[in-house]
Design a protein around this motif. Sequence first.
Motif, mmCIF file in Angstrom:
data_model
loop_
_atom_site.group_PDB
_atom_site.id
_atom_site.type_symbol
_atom_site.label_atom_id
_atom_site.label_comp_id
_atom_site.label_asym_id
_atom_site.label_seq_id
_atom_site.Cartn_x
_atom_site.Cartn_y
_atom_site.Cartn_z
ATOM 1 N N GLN A 178 32.573 31.949 50.293
ATOM 2 C CA GLN A 178 31.382 32.539 50.902
ATOM 3 C C GLN A 178 30.135 32.209 50.088
ATOM 4 O O GLN A 178 29.088 31.864 50.651
ATOM 5 C CB GLN A 178 31.552 34.056 51.037
ATOM 6 C CG GLN A 178 32.602 34.477 52.038
ATOM 7 C CD GLN A 178 32.277 34.014 53.447
ATOM 8 O OE1 GLN A 178 31.113 33.982 53.850
ATOM 9 N NE2 GLN A 178 33.293 33.645 54.197
ATOM 10 N N GLU A 179 30.218 32.327 48.755
ATOM 11 C CA GLU A 179 29.072 32.000 47.911
ATOM 12 C C GLU A 179 28.685 30.538 48.052
ATOM 13 O O GLU A 179 27.498 30.195 48.107
ATOM 14 C CB GLU A 179 29.393 32.311 46.448
ATOM 15 C CG GLU A 179 29.519 33.786 46.140
ATOM 16 C CD GLU A 179 30.013 34.041 44.732
ATOM 17 O OE1 GLU A 179 30.110 33.073 43.933
ATOM 18 O OE2 GLU A 179 30.304 35.208 44.427
ATOM 19 N N THR A 180 29.686 29.669 48.131
ATOM 20 C CA THR A 180 29.422 28.240 48.262
ATOM 21 C C THR A 180 28.761 27.937 49.606
ATOM 22 O O THR A 180 27.817 27.146 49.679
ATOM 23 C CB THR A 180 30.725 27.437 48.116
ATOM 24 O OG1 THR A 180 31.334 27.777 46.874
ATOM 25 C CG2 THR A 180 30.466 25.949 48.155
ATOM 26 N N LYS A 181 29.244 28.574 50.670
ATOM 27 C CA LYS A 181 28.640 28.362 51.990
ATOM 28 C C LYS A 181 27.188 28.825 52.008
ATOM 29 O O LYS A 181 26.319 28.142 52.560
ATOM 30 C CB LYS A 181 29.435 29.106 53.066
ATOM 31 C CG LYS A 181 30.730 28.435 53.440
ATOM 32 C CD LYS A 181 31.453 29.224 54.521
ATOM 33 C CE LYS A 181 32.784 28.614 54.875
ATOM 34 N NZ LYS A 181 33.501 29.392 55.897
ATOM 35 N N LYS A 182 26.913 29.985 51.405
ATOM 36 C CA LYS A 182 25.539 30.491 51.364
ATOM 37 C C LYS A 182 24.639 29.538 50.578
ATOM 38 O O LYS A 182 23.507 29.254 50.982
ATOM 39 C CB LYS A 182 25.496 31.878 50.726
ATOM 40 C CG LYS A 182 26.027 32.968 51.616
ATOM 41 C CD LYS A 182 25.962 34.311 50.922
ATOM 42 C CE LYS A 182 26.577 35.402 51.778
ATOM 43 N NZ LYS A 182 26.545 36.713 51.106
ATOM 44 N N LYS A 183 25.137 29.041 49.450
ATOM 45 C CA LYS A 183 24.350 28.125 48.632
ATOM 46 C C LYS A 183 24.060 26.837 49.390
ATOM 47 O O LYS A 183 22.930 26.342 49.385
ATOM 48 C CB LYS A 183 25.101 27.829 47.334
ATOM 49 C CG LYS A 183 24.378 26.902 46.397
ATOM 50 C CD LYS A 183 25.193 26.635 45.156
ATOM 51 C CE LYS A 183 24.538 25.572 44.300
ATOM 52 N NZ LYS A 183 25.370 25.181 43.176
ATOM 53 N N LEU A 184 25.081 26.281 50.047
ATOM 54 C CA LEU A 184 24.891 25.039 50.795
ATOM 55 C C LEU A 184 23.947 25.232 51.974
ATOM 56 O O LEU A 184 23.120 24.365 52.279
ATOM 57 C CB LEU A 184 26.236 24.503 51.278
ATOM 58 C CG LEU A 184 27.151 23.947 50.185
ATOM 59 C CD1 LEU A 184 28.501 23.564 50.783
ATOM 60 C CD2 LEU A 184 26.519 22.757 49.493
ATOM 61 N N LEU A 185 24.033 26.383 52.656
ATOM 62 C CA LEU A 185 23.128 26.657 53.764
ATOM 63 C C LEU A 185 21.684 26.776 53.270
ATOM 64 O O LEU A 185 20.753 26.253 53.902
ATOM 65 C CB LEU A 185 23.557 27.937 54.482
ATOM 66 C CG LEU A 185 22.768 28.305 55.727
ATOM 67 C CD1 LEU A 185 22.910 27.216 56.784
ATOM 68 C CD2 LEU A 185 23.226 29.629 56.283
#
Length: 112
Positions: A48-55
């Motif tokens: 989830q943290e990685t997805k938020k960062k990439l978004l």
Amino acid sequence: MKKPKEEIDDQQWFNDQFKNALTRFDASHGPDVPELQQFEAFVDSHKQETKKKLLKELMLLWAAACFIFAIMVWMIDRNWVWFAILQAVVAATGIGYASLTFGLRKVRGWKS
């Protein structure tokens, strides 16, 4: 190849003196292995943290692209020379960033 007699005596002395203490120490300081559910929760939170960062990074990229595109459209109506200069600056910036990012990595071979 056999050990000399004195090394065997040293090993026996070490076992007599420290074996029990080391066994107790190892038993009391064993690793604490979490449950499978805790590992899965950790992996899910990391995803989830990685997805938020990439978004977030994607949105910043799109914002910068829209800003540059708007400036280019405005400049093409005004003056072709400034448009060409802007294109050269953007290309040089991209090439410089890519060369700094990928050029500093050193390829290391296996040492055998």
